[in-house]
Design a protein around this motif. Structure first.
Motif, short mmCIF file in Angstrom:
data_model
loop_
_atom_site.label_atom_id
_atom_site.label_comp_id
_atom_site.label_asym_id
_atom_site.label_seq_id
_atom_site.Cartn_x
_atom_site.Cartn_y
_atom_site.Cartn_z
N ARG A 179 75.85 1.77 -21.30
CA ARG A 179 76.01 3.13 -20.77
C ARG A 179 75.35 4.13 -21.71
N PRO A 180 74.61 5.09 -21.16
CA PRO A 180 74.01 6.14 -22.01
C PRO A 180 75.10 6.92 -22.76
N GLU A 181 74.81 7.28 -23.99
CA GLU A 181 75.77 8.03 -24.79
C GLU A 181 75.89 9.46 -24.27
N LYS A 182 77.10 9.93 -24.11
CA LYS A 182 77.36 11.23 -23.51
C LYS A 182 77.04 12.38 -24.46
N HIS A 183 77.28 12.16 -25.75
CA HIS A 183 77.10 13.24 -26.73
C HIS A 183 75.95 12.91 -27.67
N PRO A 184 75.16 13.91 -28.05
CA PRO A 184 74.05 13.67 -29.00
C PRO A 184 74.59 13.15 -30.32
N ARG A 185 73.86 12.24 -30.91
CA ARG A 185 74.31 11.63 -32.15
C ARG A 185 74.36 12.63 -33.30
#
Length: 288
Positions: free
Chosen positions: A34-40
């Motif tokens: 799943r794509p990460e929701k929040h920028p790293r």
């Protein structure tokens, strides 16, 4: 992207150093995810905020990602060894800027006892009779310029000599190139022979002169003592709050990473490369 407003937030130069060392997101791997929701970058900024200010995880400001998300990234990266790899890579870069090899062969070891909060269970805390502290003990190994190589947290009741066997064993596995370790007199005795026989490490102790009085600068030993003081600049480490010792070790390492990225991001020469001058009027902290 949130507005960068806190002193602990990464600068563009710092983020460029850290971003390249983080693992590839699962969604970009062959296995998929799943794509990460929040920028790293926001995740890293939130971790640094907790370390710098000492706030509770649940008290993260609302402009950061949810605290459970931030804590989850912190725990997963630590379990995967990512934080240690970032620390070692940054330390190697600083050493190369100083004209040295990326790997240290000489190190210094020492410990620091700190009080533990009520969140720390009885199974991982103890009483240091010498320092009169009920809490935990941080064992740190640094190179001759104070760059952290290893952190291990134990109950404060565990003596330096007993804990050093595990610390030196981990050090040998992680850094097989190391040949000598400097320490204070608390590490003397059978440990010296044990380290030489089983780990092929030369353990040398530096004792305080018998006729000395008051504060004096002891060769080698002051380097690691200064590094422990640097870690205490992060308010999270004024006391140990972590339920698990591995999370305590991780957040101490994050404090070291923040220190190194700030030094590397400076335009001028870093203070790591300045040669100390031992004079009667100059303390170790002033010499760098």
């Amino acid at each position: 992207m949130r507005q960068r407003r806190y002193p602990s937030d990464t600068t563009n130069a710092e983020w460029a150093l850290i971003e390249a060392l983080l693992p590839t997101p699962a969604c970009d791997t062959a296995a998929g995810g799943r794509p990460e929701k929040h920028p790293r970058r926001e995740i890293v900024d939130a971790i640094r905020y907790v370390v710098d200010t000492g706030c509770k995880w649940r008290a993260l400001p609302a402009d950061y990602p949810p605290w459970r998300t931030v804590w989850g990234f912190m725990a997963r990266w630590a379990a995967a060894g990512v934080i240690g790899q970032i620390r070692d890579d940054l330390a190697g870069r600083i050493r190369r800027e100083m004209g040295k090899g990326p790997r240290a062969v000489a190190t210094v070891i020492d410990s620091q006892s700190v009080k533990a909060a009520e969140t720390v269970g009885k199974d991982s805390r103890g009483y240091d009779a010498g320092k009169k502290i009920n809490g935990r003990k941080r064992h740190m190994v640094v190179d001759t310029r104070g760059l952290p190589l290893l952190v291990m947290v134990t109950p404060a009741s565990l003596t330096d000599r007993d804990a050093a066997r595990e610390v030196l064993f981990r050090l040998r596995l992680m850094h097989p190139e190391i040949t000598i370790v400097w320490a204070d007199s608390a590490y003397a005795g059978k440990l010296v022979d044990w380290a030489k026989k089983h780990l092929n490490l030369t353990l040398k102790t530096v004792s305080r002169p018998k006729d000395a009085s008051g504060f004096i600068v002891l060769p080698r030993r002051w380097v690691v003592e200064r590094s422990l003081a640097w870690m205490m600049h992060a308010r999270r480490h004024a006391r140990d709050y972590e339920r698990l010792v591995q999370h305590s070790e991780t957040l101490i390492t994050w404090a070291a990473i923040t220190l190194m990225t700030k030094r590397l991001a400076r335009k001028g020469p870093t203070t790591w490369s300045k040669k100390p001058k031992f004079t009667a009027d100059v303390l170790p902290e002033q010499a760098f």
